[in-house]
Design a protein around this motif. Structure first.
Motif, PDB file in Angstrom:
ATOM      1  N   GLN A  97      10.320  51.379 -28.534  1.00  0.00           N
ATOM      2  CA  GLN A  97      11.042  50.152 -28.819  1.00  0.00           C
ATOM      3  C   GLN A  97      10.941  49.234 -27.608  1.00  0.00           C
ATOM      4  O   GLN A  97      10.734  49.705 -26.492  1.00  0.00           O
ATOM      5  N   PRO A  98      11.057  47.927 -27.814  1.00  0.00           N
ATOM      6  CA  PRO A  98      11.004  47.002 -26.688  1.00  0.00           C
ATOM      7  C   PRO A  98      12.183  47.224 -25.743  1.00  0.00           C
ATOM      8  O   PRO A  98      13.274  47.593 -26.177  1.00  0.00           O
ATOM      9  N   ASN A  99      11.940  47.033 -24.469  1.00  0.00           N
ATOM     10  CA  ASN A  99      12.998  47.156 -23.469  1.00  0.00           C
ATOM     11  C   ASN A  99      13.718  45.813 -23.394  1.00  0.00           C
ATOM     12  O   ASN A  99      13.376  44.960 -22.584  1.00  0.00           O
ATOM     13  N   HIS A 100      14.674  45.639 -24.287  1.00  0.00           N
ATOM     14  CA  HIS A 100      15.350  44.366 -24.413  1.00  0.00           C
ATOM     15  C   HIS A 100      16.800  44.630 -24.807  1.00  0.00           C
ATOM     16  O   HIS A 100      17.057  45.494 -25.645  1.00  0.00           O
ATOM     17  N   ALA A 106      20.695  46.591 -31.304  1.00  0.00           N
ATOM     18  CA  ALA A 106      20.370  46.554 -32.734  1.00  0.00           C
ATOM     19  C   ALA A 106      20.012  47.911 -33.312  1.00  0.00           C
ATOM     20  O   ALA A 106      20.251  48.170 -34.491  1.00  0.00           O
ATOM     21  N   VAL A 107      19.431  48.792 -32.513  1.00  0.00           N
ATOM     22  CA  VAL A 107      18.928  50.073 -33.022  1.00  0.00           C
ATOM     23  C   VAL A 107      20.011  50.895 -33.730  1.00  0.00           C
ATOM     24  O   VAL A 107      19.787  51.377 -34.841  1.00  0.00           O
ATOM     25  N   ASP A 123      19.214  45.153 -43.664  1.00  0.00           N
ATOM     26  CA  ASP A 123      19.353  43.794 -43.156  1.00  0.00           C
ATOM     27  C   ASP A 123      18.774  43.665 -41.759  1.00  0.00           C
ATOM     28  O   ASP A 123      18.858  44.593 -40.954  1.00  0.00           O
ATOM     29  N   THR A 124      18.232  42.504 -41.472  1.00  0.00           N
ATOM     30  CA  THR A 124      17.738  42.190 -40.140  1.00  0.00           C
ATOM     31  C   THR A 124      18.934  41.946 -39.238  1.00  0.00           C
ATOM     32  O   THR A 124      19.896  41.291 -39.633  1.00  0.00           O
ATOM     33  N   VAL A 125      18.896  42.480 -38.018  1.00  0.00           N
ATOM     34  CA  VAL A 125      19.990  42.297 -37.076  1.00  0.00           C
ATOM     35  C   VAL A 125      19.787  40.967 -36.369  1.00  0.00           C
ATOM     36  O   VAL A 125      18.720  40.708 -35.802  1.00  0.00           O
ATOM     37  N   SER A 126      20.806  40.131 -36.410  1.00  0.00           N
ATOM     38  CA  SER A 126      20.747  38.820 -35.771  1.00  0.00           C
ATOM     39  C   SER A 126      20.524  38.976 -34.271  1.00  0.00           C
ATOM     40  O   SER A 126      21.179  39.766 -33.605  1.00  0.00           O
ATOM     41  N   GLY A 127      19.579  38.227 -33.732  1.00  0.00           N
ATOM     42  CA  GLY A 127      19.258  38.306 -32.316  1.00  0.00           C
ATOM     43  C   GLY A 127      18.148  39.302 -32.016  1.00  0.00           C
ATOM     44  O   GLY A 127      17.625  39.326 -30.916  1.00  0.00           O
ATOM     45  N   ALA A 128      17.820  40.132 -32.986  1.00  0.00           N
ATOM     46  CA  ALA A 128      16.745  41.120 -32.800  1.00  0.00           C
ATOM     47  C   ALA A 128      15.836  41.109 -34.029  1.00  0.00           C
ATOM     48  O   ALA A 128      15.457  42.142 -34.561  1.00  0.00           O
ATOM     49  N   SER A 132      13.724  44.138 -35.584  1.00  0.00           N
ATOM     50  CA  SER A 132      14.152  44.577 -36.911  1.00  0.00           C
ATOM     51  C   SER A 132      12.981  44.613 -37.881  1.00  0.00           C
ATOM     52  O   SER A 132      12.835  45.561 -38.656  1.00  0.00           O
ATOM     53  N   ASP A 133      12.140  43.591 -37.830  1.00  0.00           N
ATOM     54  CA  ASP A 133      10.979  43.550 -38.722  1.00  0.00           C
ATOM     55  C   ASP A 133      10.006  44.684 -38.400  1.00  0.00           C
ATOM     56  O   ASP A 133       9.477  45.334 -39.301  1.00  0.00           O
TER      57      ASP A 133
END
Length: 148
Positions: A97-100, A106-107, A123-128, A132-133
């Motif tokens: 996963q990205p280091n963000h 979000a995970v 659902d897609t997590v807002s801000g990520a 999410s995609d």
């Protein structure tokens, strides 16, 4: 001349965030998996425990672990590992996963929604959004690989 000083000051002030910007990069699995997998491991254990109580012998023998494809996103690579008990998703672990900060937050939401929905339709997590995609694409690849 009166306008030159404010224009110069505002230009420099506008460029400071650009100079300080630090793009996120993908990280090795070992650094990322520990914090991200803790909530999913707890959730997965609870789910696994309840499904194993119905059929203790076939529950452990029927567990199937499938890795999803690695999805390269703008933020970094995303890859999941899904544990199935029969046709039920019992655990999801992030292998990459990205280091963000938004991704880290979000995970757990994505994993919890996956366990509830039992599909990649979460659902897609807002801000990520990007993560999410990538998560959904890797998860769907794991589900498809299990079905094949």
């Amino acid at each position: 001349m009166k306008r030159a000083i404010p224009v110069l000051v505002l230009s420099v002030a506008g460029l400071i965030p650009v100079w300080r910007y630090e793009p996120s990069l993908g990280t090795p699995t070992t650094e990322v998996a520990s914090p991200a997998s803790t909530p999913s491991a707890e959730s997965g254990s609870a789910e696994t425990g309840s499904s194993e109580s119905g059929s203790s012998e076939s529950g452990s023998a029927a567990d199937t672990v499938v890795k999803g494809s690695t999805v390269n996103t703008d933020k970094g690579p995303v890859q999941v590992q899904v544990t199935f008990a029969g046709d039920r998703i019992t655990a999801v672990k992030m292998l990459q996963q990205p280091n963000h900060p938004q991704t880290t937050a979000a995970v757990p939401q994505l994993v919890a929604e996956t366990l509830e929905a039992q599909s990649a339709d979460v659902d897609t997590v807002s801000g990520a959004t990007i993560t999410s995609d990538g998560y959904k694409e890797s998860l769907q690849a794991a589900i498809d690989a299990k079905g094949a």
